[in-house]
Design a protein around this motif. Sequence first.
Motif, PDB file in Angstrom:
ATOM      1  N   THR A  81       0.841  -1.212   0.000  1.00  0.00           N
ATOM      2  CA  THR A  81       0.000   0.000   0.000  1.00  0.00           C
ATOM      3  C   THR A  81       0.867   1.248   0.000  1.00  0.00           C
ATOM      4  O   THR A  81       0.606   2.210  -0.732  1.00  0.00           O
ATOM      5  CB  THR A  81      -0.917  -0.012   1.232  1.00  0.00           C
ATOM      6  N   HIS A  82       1.896   1.275   0.874  1.00  0.00           N
ATOM      7  CA  HIS A  82       2.807   2.425   0.917  1.00  0.00           C
ATOM      8  C   HIS A  82       3.487   2.627  -0.431  1.00  0.00           C
ATOM      9  O   HIS A  82       3.626   3.752  -0.908  1.00  0.00           O
ATOM     10  CB  HIS A  82       3.845   2.248   2.027  1.00  0.00           C
ATOM     11  N   ALA A  83       3.921   1.519  -0.977  1.00  0.00           N
ATOM     12  CA  ALA A  83       4.602   1.623  -2.272  1.00  0.00           C
ATOM     13  C   ALA A  83       3.664   2.167  -3.330  1.00  0.00           C
ATOM     14  O   ALA A  83       4.012   3.064  -4.110  1.00  0.00           O
ATOM     15  CB  ALA A  83       5.161   0.259  -2.683  1.00  0.00           C
ATOM     16  N   SER A  84       2.434   1.638  -3.319  1.00  0.00           N
ATOM     17  CA  SER A  84       1.487   2.128  -4.321  1.00  0.00           C
ATOM     18  C   SER A  84       1.118   3.581  -4.053  1.00  0.00           C
ATOM     19  O   SER A  84       0.953   4.381  -4.980  1.00  0.00           O
ATOM     20  CB  SER A  84       0.241   1.242  -4.317  1.00  0.00           C
ATOM     21  N   GLY A  85       0.985   3.979  -2.726  1.00  0.00           N
ATOM     22  CA  GLY A  85       0.684   5.378  -2.392  1.00  0.00           C
ATOM     23  C   GLY A  85       1.801   6.305  -2.808  1.00  0.00           C
ATOM     24  O   GLY A  85       1.555   7.407  -3.330  1.00  0.00           O
ATOM     25  N   PHE A  86       3.052   5.907  -2.559  1.00  0.00           N
ATOM     26  CA  PHE A  86       4.180   6.728  -2.966  1.00  0.00           C
ATOM     27  C   PHE A  86       4.221   6.887  -4.479  1.00  0.00           C
ATOM     28  O   PHE A  86       4.462   7.981  -5.000  1.00  0.00           O
ATOM     29  CB  PHE A  86       5.476   6.092  -2.447  1.00  0.00           C
ATOM     30  N   GLN A  87       3.976   5.765  -5.177  1.00  0.00           N
ATOM     31  CA  GLN A  87       3.967   5.844  -6.643  1.00  0.00           C
ATOM     32  C   GLN A  87       2.845   6.759  -7.137  1.00  0.00           C
ATOM     33  O   GLN A  87       3.021   7.543  -8.068  1.00  0.00           O
ATOM     34  CB  GLN A  87       3.807   4.429  -7.224  1.00  0.00           C
ATOM     35  N   SER A  88       1.673   6.703  -6.441  1.00  0.00           N
ATOM     36  CA  SER A  88       0.566   7.577  -6.840  1.00  0.00           C
ATOM     37  C   SER A  88       0.925   9.037  -6.602  1.00  0.00           C
ATOM     38  O   SER A  88       0.615   9.914  -7.421  1.00  0.00           O
ATOM     39  CB  SER A  88      -0.694   7.210  -6.047  1.00  0.00           C
ATOM     40  N   MET A  89       1.601   9.328  -5.447  1.00  0.00           N
ATOM     41  CA  MET A  89       1.988  10.703  -5.149  1.00  0.00           C
ATOM     42  C   MET A  89       2.994  11.213  -6.173  1.00  0.00           C
ATOM     43  O   MET A  89       2.901  12.349  -6.661  1.00  0.00           O
ATOM     44  CB  MET A  89       2.580  10.789  -3.740  1.00  0.00           C
ATOM     45  N   VAL A  90       3.963  10.372  -6.513  1.00  0.00           N
ATOM     46  CA  VAL A  90       4.950  10.766  -7.519  1.00  0.00           C
ATOM     47  C   VAL A  90       4.272  11.016  -8.854  1.00  0.00           C
ATOM     48  O   VAL A  90       4.561  11.995  -9.555  1.00  0.00           O
ATOM     49  CB  VAL A  90       6.044   9.691  -7.638  1.00  0.00           C
ATOM     50  N   ALA A  91       3.338  10.141  -9.199  1.00  0.00           N
ATOM     51  CA  ALA A  91       2.625  10.326 -10.465  1.00  0.00           C
ATOM     52  C   ALA A  91       1.811  11.614 -10.455  1.00  0.00           C
ATOM     53  O   ALA A  91       1.739  12.339 -11.458  1.00  0.00           O
ATOM     54  CB  ALA A  91       1.715   9.119 -10.719  1.00  0.00           C
ATOM     55  N   PHE A  92       1.204  11.950  -9.273  1.00  0.00           N
ATOM     56  CA  PHE A  92       0.409  13.178  -9.184  1.00  0.00           C
ATOM     57  C   PHE A  92       1.301  14.415  -9.290  1.00  0.00           C
ATOM     58  O   PHE A  92       0.965  15.393  -9.956  1.00  0.00           O
ATOM     59  CB  PHE A  92      -0.372  13.185  -7.871  1.00  0.00           C
ATOM     60  N   ILE A  93       2.461  14.394  -8.601  1.00  0.00           N
ATOM     61  CA  ILE A  93       3.359  15.555  -8.625  1.00  0.00           C
ATOM     62  C   ILE A  93       3.893  15.791 -10.026  1.00  0.00           C
ATOM     63  O   ILE A  93       4.050  16.939 -10.474  1.00  0.00           O
ATOM     64  CB  ILE A  93       4.492  15.365  -7.609  1.00  0.00           C
ATOM     65  N   THR A  94       4.200  14.708 -10.736  1.00  0.00           N
ATOM     66  CA  THR A  94       4.764  14.865 -12.086  1.00  0.00           C
ATOM     67  C   THR A  94       3.703  15.236 -13.117  1.00  0.00           C
ATOM     68  O   THR A  94       4.039  15.624 -14.236  1.00  0.00           O
ATOM     69  CB  THR A  94       5.459  13.562 -12.503  1.00  0.00           C
ATOM     70  N   SER A  95       2.448  15.147 -12.741  1.00  0.00           N
ATOM     71  CA  SER A  95       1.390  15.528 -13.681  1.00  0.00           C
ATOM     72  C   SER A  95       1.251  17.050 -13.719  1.00  0.00           C
ATOM     73  O   SER A  95       1.704  17.752 -12.811  1.00  0.00           O
ATOM     74  CB  SER A  95       0.069  14.888 -13.249  1.00  0.00           C
ATOM     75  N   PRO A  96       0.629  17.612 -14.758  1.00  0.00           N
ATOM     76  CA  PRO A  96       0.442  19.083 -14.827  1.00  0.00           C
ATOM     77  C   PRO A  96      -0.335  19.620 -13.635  1.00  0.00           C
ATOM     78  O   PRO A  96       0.007  20.675 -13.096  1.00  0.00           O
ATOM     79  CB  PRO A  96      -0.333  19.264 -16.140  1.00  0.00           C
ATOM     80  N   GLY A  98      -0.445  18.349 -10.610  1.00  0.00           N
ATOM     81  CA  GLY A  98       0.453  18.301  -9.459  1.00  0.00           C
ATOM     82  C   GLY A  98       1.483  19.409  -9.492  1.00  0.00           C
ATOM     83  O   GLY A  98       1.814  19.998  -8.454  1.00  0.00           O
ATOM     84  N   GLU A  99       2.018  19.713 -10.666  1.00  0.00           N
ATOM     85  CA  GLU A  99       2.992  20.803 -10.761  1.00  0.00           C
ATOM     86  C   GLU A  99       2.358  22.131 -10.355  1.00  0.00           C
ATOM     87  O   GLU A  99       2.961  22.937  -9.635  1.00  0.00           O
ATOM     88  CB  GLU A  99       3.549  20.861 -12.183  1.00  0.00           C
ATOM     89  N   ARG A 100       1.118  22.373 -10.809  1.00  0.00           N
ATOM     90  CA  ARG A 100       0.440  23.613 -10.419  1.00  0.00           C
ATOM     91  C   ARG A 100       0.193  23.648  -8.900  1.00  0.00           C
ATOM     92  O   ARG A 100       0.333  24.690  -8.253  1.00  0.00           O
ATOM     93  CB  ARG A 100      -0.884  23.737 -11.171  1.00  0.00           C
ATOM     94  N   PHE A 101      -0.151  22.495  -8.338  1.00  0.00           N
ATOM     95  CA  PHE A 101      -0.371  22.422  -6.899  1.00  0.00           C
ATOM     96  C   PHE A 101       0.911  22.733  -6.133  1.00  0.00           C
ATOM     97  O   PHE A 101       0.892  23.463  -5.130  1.00  0.00           O
ATOM     98  CB  PHE A 101      -0.891  21.030  -6.542  1.00  0.00           C
TER      99      PHE A 101
END
Length: 329
Positions: A81-96, A98-101
Motif C-alpha cells: 500500500t505504501h509503495a502504491s501510495g508513494f507511486q501515486s503521489m509521484v505520479a500526481f506531482i509529475t502531472s500538470p 500536481g505541478e500547479r499544486f
Amino acid sequence: MENPAPTKPAKPTKPKKPTKPAAPAEAPAEAPAKAEQPATITDEKTERVETPAPEKGTESIDNEASRKDSAAATAATADETHASGFQSMVAFITSPTGERFVVLEIFILTAMTLLIFLLYQKEMKKRVEIEMAMNMIRNIVVGIDSNYKDKDDTPALNCFKPLDFQILAAAQNLSEEMRYLAKRNDQLQKEIDTLTRNLKDGWVIFSNAYYLFSAELRSWMDSQKKCEREGAKLISIETVEEQFFINHQVKGRRKFFWIGLFKDKNENWKWLSGRLPEDEYWVYYSLHDELNHDCTAMTFDCIDTCWIAVECHLQMPYICKKVPNDAWL
C-alpha cells in the motif's frame, strides 16, 4: 588333448543369524501424553472408536504460527500500500495538475513567510515608538515633578518596570488635569463670547451678574420664555443693592418692566428662583391683593418702593438676569 582342470567345489555359505527387531524409539519426555476421548457406542455391533485429541503444545504452536503468518501478510500488504501510495503521489506531482499544486504551495509558503516578517518588523517599530513615547512622558513628568529626576529607569522593549507605571500614572493625572482645564477654558471662552455679544445687544453688568432691559413688549409668560432662550431668567431680586440698581435703570428708561415675582396657587408671592421675598417694595397704590393681579412689574413713577401687581397678560418690556455658572468660577 589336455583334460580341463577340475574346478573346486564352492564353499557352502553359512546361514545368517536372524537379526533382532529394533526396539521402538522412546517418545520424548517433554511430549505430553495423549488424552483419550471416550468412545461412543451406538449399538452392540459398533466397534469402539477412539478419537485422538490434539496435543496442547501443538495447538498453541499452530495458533502462534497462524498469527505470525497473518502479521507477515498484513505487513506485506502495508508495504505494497505504501509503495502504491508513494507511486501515486509521484505520479500526481509529475502531472500538470500536481505541478500547479506544488507551485501554489510554494507561493503560499512564501507569502506567509513574508507576512510574518512584516508583522515582526511592525511590532519592533511599535515597541521602539513606545520606548520613545515613554521617554518623552518621563521628561515631561520630571519637568513638572523633580522627584522623578534621579530615577532613570528606562524600560526594555518588551516590558515596563514599576517606576514606569508610576510615571505613567503621574502623566495620566496631569493629562486629566490638562483636559479639565482645557474644557473649562473652552466654556469660559464661550461665556466671554456670549457676554461680549450680550453687551453689544444692551446687557448691563452689575455685581456678579448682567441684565437685559428689553425693548420689545411681551406678556409675563412670554417674557420668561424669551429670557430662557437667552440662557437667563426673568429677574429675581436678591439684595437691597440690587433693588436700588433696578430702580435706577427703570427710572432712566421711564417704562414698566416685568420682573420674576408672581402669585402661586396658594396666593403667596414667590420669585421664579423659588425663594419667598424677604423684603417687599410695593408701591402704595398696588393692587397686589386683588384677584387676577398675579404678576409683578417695576414702575418708574416711584421713589424706593416700585413694585406693582398687574394682570399677567399685559404687554410690556421685561428684565432678564444671567448669573455666573461653573465656567465663571
